[in-house]
Scaffold this motif. Structure first.
Motif, short mmCIF file in Angstrom:
data_model
loop_
_atom_site.label_atom_id
_atom_site.label_comp_id
_atom_site.label_asym_id
_atom_site.label_seq_id
_atom_site.Cartn_x
_atom_site.Cartn_y
_atom_site.Cartn_z
N GLN A 1 3.59 0.72 2.97
CA GLN A 1 3.65 -0.36 3.94
C GLN A 1 3.29 -1.69 3.27
O GLN A 1 2.37 -1.76 2.46
N ASP B 1 11.68 1.43 3.62
CA ASP B 1 10.78 2.53 3.94
C ASP B 1 11.59 3.81 4.17
O ASP B 1 12.81 3.85 3.93
N GLU C 1 -3.96 -6.32 9.14
CA GLU C 1 -3.12 -5.11 9.11
C GLU C 1 -3.60 -4.08 8.10
O GLU C 1 -3.13 -2.95 8.09
N SER D 1 -5.12 -0.29 9.28
CA SER D 1 -4.13 0.69 9.75
C SER D 1 -3.19 1.11 8.63
O SER D 1 -2.79 2.28 8.54
N ALA D 2 -2.84 0.17 7.74
CA ALA D 2 -1.98 0.53 6.60
C ALA D 2 -2.69 1.50 5.67
O ALA D 2 -2.08 2.42 5.12
N VAL E 1 1.67 -5.29 3.61
CA VAL E 1 0.64 -5.93 4.43
C VAL E 1 0.66 -7.43 4.13
O VAL E 1 0.40 -7.84 2.99
N GLY F 1 -2.54 4.89 7.14
CA GLY F 1 -1.21 5.46 6.98
C GLY F 1 -0.97 6.01 5.59
O GLY F 1 -0.39 7.09 5.43
N ALA F 2 -1.43 5.30 4.57
CA ALA F 2 -1.25 5.78 3.20
C ALA F 2 -2.10 7.00 2.92
O ALA F 2 -1.66 7.96 2.27
N LEU G 1 0.85 -1.18 0.00
CA LEU G 1 0.00 0.00 0.00
C LEU G 1 0.88 1.24 0.00
O LEU G 1 1.87 1.30 0.73
N LYS G 2 0.51 2.23 -0.79
CA LYS G 2 1.27 3.47 -0.86
C LYS G 2 0.37 4.59 -1.35
O LYS G 2 -0.65 4.33 -2.02
#
Length: 332
Positions: A167, A227, A174, A177-178, A169, A181-182, A155-156
């Motif tokens: 991130q 990262d 997960e 939350s990922a 996954v 974050g993106a 994911l981005k």
């Protein structure tokens, strides 16, 4: 790699403006890149001004009229074509890709679609805006993503660089939350099938004979994920340059990076991030129009591995920019 023929490096009669900073999430990295390339160009003989990219920029351009500009901006206006388009409007020569092509490369889903049209492999993906999750229900959409693309997933944000908000996954639990974050860095998230393999960065530099790929840099982060922290913290990632590839795969990687550079209409320099899987297949993840130039960045490593000098390479690129003159937007 042979050094392509090019005009002489800058002389003290030339003034080069290095643009860095800006207001993106990558401001600190940009400032580090700007300081380094400014020092290298001074060593190559140019008179260099270092400018932050703010409301005073247009006034500086009008008053100073540099012979050329080097854009050392990362993320935001420095890579989405906005600053390049302003330089074109002002008639100021600059190193790097023109505004419209920057925009195409900066938007990851658009760039991936162009790569597919050019016959270049890129992991299967879906790009979804924040409103889709809100209106259709996040849980249902995430379930559909896993059913379609499987696990693991990458994911981005659909735009931006330096792996901010990216991130891997490996467990469906997960995903929420990922996703958050993106979406903190963009209104749209790019979800793509994660490809296991050797991670590479392949820089392309243009000379009079066209774009040439520099030796690939193999990236081996201690955490297993390249990262933001792994990129810009010394000692957290091991690099191998040239990458540990057999000759046939190395040639395929180089050809793929040049093909991606051409497919997206890029100019002067770029960096292709790719994965070589266990079968030797090259998958392009994304292409960067403004590669980092910090002490931990990959383009300087590739230049050194090619037996060249960062200041010399950028001196030649500045000379090419001065020689070709100002970019003029194509009229409608």
């Amino acid at each position: 790699m042979s050094t392509p023929a090019a005009p002489p490096v800058p002389t003290s009669e030339w003034t080069v403006a290095v643009l860095a900073g800006g207001l993106s999430h990558e401001r600190d990295v940009s400032l580090r890149s700007g300081r380094r390339i400014a020092a290298e160009l001074r060593d190559a003989g140019a008179t260099v001004d270092e400018w932050d990219t703010d409301a005073a920029l247009l006034g500086r351009l009008r008053a100073t009229r540099p012979d050329a500009v080097v854009v050392a901006l990362h993320g935001g206006e420095g890579e989405n074509g906005a600053v390049q388009s302003v330089l074109e409007l002002m008639g100021v020569p600059f190193v790097g890709t023109q505004g419209r092509a920057c925009r195409r490369a900066h938007d990851k889903p658009s760039a991936k679609a162009e790569l597919v049209r050019a016959g270049i492999d890129t992991p299967e993906w879906v790009a979804l805006p924040h409103t889709t999750f809100r209106e259709l229900g996040a849980a249902a959409v995430l379930d559909a993503l896993v059913a379609r693309l499987g696990l693991p997933l990458m994911l981005k944000p659909d735009q931006g660089g330096s792996a901010l908000g990216a991130q891997v996954v490996r467990d469906a639990a997960e995903l929420p939350s990922a996703m958050v974050g993106a979406l903190a860095y963009s209104e749209t998230v790019l979800v793509e099938r994660f490809v296991e393999g050797v991670e590479l960065a392949v820089s392309v530099v243009e000379g009079d004979d066209g774009p040439v790929a520099l030796p690939a840099v193999e990236v081996a982060p201690e955490s297993g994920v390249y990262d933001y922290t792994a990129r810009y913290t010394a000692g957290l990632t091991r690099f191998h340059c040239p990458a540990r590839l057999d000759d046939a795969v190395a040639q395929r990687v180089a050809a793929t990076a040049v093909a991606a550079h051409r497919a997206l209409g890029l100019r002067d320099l770029s960096r292709t991030d790719a994965i070589v899987d266990g079968e030797g297949r090259v998958w392009v993840l994304e292409v960067n129009v403004s590669p980092g130039l910090t002490e931990t960045s990959l383009l300087p490593r590739a230049i050194e591995a090619a037996g060249r000098d960062l200041g010399e390479v950028f001196g030649l690129l500045v000379a090419r920019a001065v020689t070709r003159g100002a970019d003029v937007p194509t009229p409608r």
